[in-house]
Design an enzyme around this catalytic site. Structure first.
Site, short mmCIF file in Angstrom:
data_model
loop_
_atom_site.label_atom_id
_atom_site.label_comp_id
_atom_site.label_asym_id
_atom_site.label_seq_id
_atom_site.Cartn_x
_atom_site.Cartn_y
_atom_site.Cartn_z
N CYS A 224 0.88 -1.18 0.00
CA CYS A 224 0.00 0.00 0.00
C CYS A 224 0.91 1.23 0.00
O CYS A 224 0.86 2.06 0.90
CB CYS A 224 -0.92 0.00 1.21
SG CYS A 224 -1.83 -1.54 1.48
N ALA A 225 1.75 1.33 -1.01
CA ALA A 225 2.90 2.24 -0.99
C ALA A 225 2.54 3.71 -1.09
O ALA A 225 3.28 4.57 -0.60
CB ALA A 225 3.87 1.87 -2.10
N GLY A 228 5.17 6.50 -1.66
CA GLY A 228 6.43 5.79 -1.51
C GLY A 228 7.34 6.17 -0.37
O GLY A 228 8.50 5.74 -0.34
N GLY A 229 6.86 6.94 0.59
CA GLY A 229 7.73 7.38 1.68
C GLY A 229 8.39 6.23 2.43
O GLY A 229 9.59 6.28 2.74
N LYS A 230 7.63 5.19 2.73
CA LYS A 230 8.19 4.07 3.49
C LYS A 230 9.03 3.16 2.60
O LYS A 230 9.98 2.52 3.07
CB LYS A 230 7.07 3.32 4.20
CG LYS A 230 6.40 4.20 5.26
CD LYS A 230 5.24 3.53 5.93
CE LYS A 230 4.57 4.48 6.93
NZ LYS A 230 3.88 5.62 6.27
N ASP A 293 0.84 -1.06 5.02
CA ASP A 293 0.54 0.25 5.61
C ASP A 293 -0.83 0.65 5.08
O ASP A 293 -0.95 1.43 4.14
CB ASP A 293 1.62 1.24 5.22
CG ASP A 293 1.42 2.61 5.84
OD1 ASP A 293 0.79 2.69 6.91
OD2 ASP A 293 1.87 3.61 5.24
N CYS A 346 -1.97 4.85 10.50
CA CYS A 346 -1.74 6.13 11.18
C CYS A 346 -3.03 6.52 11.91
O CYS A 346 -3.49 7.65 11.85
CB CYS A 346 -1.29 7.23 10.21
SG CYS A 346 -2.41 7.54 8.83
#
Length: 399
Positions: A224-225, A228-230, A293, A346
């Site tokens: 669940c990109a 793309g931060g993670k 995520d 989150c």
């Protein structure tokens, strides 16, 4: 502080778009700031901060204001900050003393914290005594946190480089690559950002990739990109060795992932749009590590996205819970037997977090997994965003 009509009009028009046209605050502010290139940094800061703070305290402002006229609502907000109003015709009918009296009244928690009644009830039910401190903290302005890209620099070198340009930062304990800006500012304009030395990423968010224990050479799926931060963080932790498959339902988000990866000097990220169950099935038993995520209410990041609370409903949270469980059931099969999976949100609500993991482990598919550890990160305890992170291991004997 003196008010200027063109910037006040910018704030008012932005508020109209957010509440009357149901637009997202961050996108509205971005468009508003681009609409007048003559605005300087102080003007831009005034507009962005005023819009976010009005959105944050919208219910309380409306309760105190003499009318729902947008200019009257802005005038009320301005007086609530302890400022004086200029004698503009737009503010005619506003009595500063009446505003002060209204502001000093006793209100219930939902009104005082400026949240919907249903959210106050849900938060109180699920978090108990912790809810008071949590919602109080979530109504504070978020700090600007950055993550040093260890493929290009170290946290110490980044801190020193920023200090040379009079940007003061401090290194928070427990977050090995994080720096917190001492003063809010537009860090995206700094050359170090353009050179890929850092990404803006909250400290709590930085815990997610670390929990995956990804090692160089592994095959990792970030299912669940989003933008793309993670995935970027995972690539740095893996020393840009191995393979990261960044997936999402929205192709436009993955385009941002590609751009950010290039700036970060990352070559191991491949993007793929999820076009249906076939995309997932083709990847069965293929990942050493799997990051889920998942979509969530976003209640843990109200500091930076205060408009979220006005867009949510009990029904929308129930719907997102169904999506979360569906992702757990279907996507978990992409993990190899013996591999590690992280489920993250989150959100601060147990119904989206540990309750979801518990339900998954009780299901037929979940019998292949065991919960190794979980982190329940509340904003008032950490000082940063609210997050939930669960690390699960798939059995070596899974088929």
């Amino acid at each position: 502080m003196r008010l200027h009509s063109n910037t006040v009009y910018g704030v008012v028009h932005a508020i109209e778009e957010i509440f009357n046209e149901k637009q997202f605050a961050d996108k509205v502010i971005e468009r508003t700031l681009k609409s007048n290139p003559k605005w300087g940094s102080r003007d831009r800061g005034f507009i962005a901060e005023s819009v976010y703070e009005m959105v944050r305290w919208w219910r309380l402002i409306k309760e105190i204001s003499p009318s729902e006229d947008i200019f009257h609502l802005f005038g009320t907000y301005w007086l609530m900050q302890g400022n004086e109003l200029p004698p503009w015709r737009e503010f005619k009918g506003i009595d500063p003393e009446a505003i002060k009296r209204n502001y000093e009244k006793t209100y219930d928690r939902a009104t005082l914290q400026s949240i919907p009644d249903w959210l106050d009830e849900m938060g109180s039910e699920l978090l108990g005594k912790k809810w008071d401190k949590e919602i109080d903290t979530l109504n504070e302005q978020a700090q600007v946190v950055i993550r040093a890209n260890t493929l290009k620099t170290t946290r110490e070198d980044l801190m020193n480089r920023l200090k040379e340009d009079e940007i003061e930062t401090f290194a928070p304990k427990g977050y090995k690559d994080a720096l917190v800006l001492a003063k809010r500012q537009n860090i995206f304009r700094h050359p170090a950002f353009k050179e890929g030395w850092f990404e803006v990423q909250d400290a709590s968010s930085q815990l997610v990739a670390q929990a995956l224990d990804a090692e160089p050479g592994m095959r990792v799926i970030d299912a669940c990109a989003g933008a793309g931060g993670k995935s970027l963080h995972l690539a740095a932790l893996m020393q840009n060795k191995g393979k990261i498959l960044s997936m999402d339902l929205e192709g436009w988000k993955l385009k941002n992932t590609k751009l950010r990866a290039r700036r970060n000097g990352i070559s191991i990220i491949e993007t793929r749009v999820i076009e249906g169950n076939k995309t997932i099935k083709r990847l069965s038993n293929s990942a050493d590590r799997l990051l889920l995520d998942v979509p969530c209410s976003g209640l843990g990041v109200l500091k930076r996205n205060p408009d979220t609370k006005w867009k949510l409903s009990p029904e929308s949270i129930a719907e997102v819970r169904e999506v979360q469980q569906d992702i757990l059931q279907k996507y978990s099969n992409m993990l190899k037997p013996g591999g590690l999976m992280v489920y993250a949100t989150c959100s601060i609500l147990p119904s989206e977090n540990q309750f979801q993991v518990e339900a998954f482990l009780k299901s037929e598919k979940g019998k292949e997994f065991e919960l190794l550890e979980e982190q329940k990160v509340l904003a008032h305890e950490s000082g940063y965003d609210g997050f939930y992170i669960a690390k699960l291991k798939r059995s070596e004997t899974s088929s």
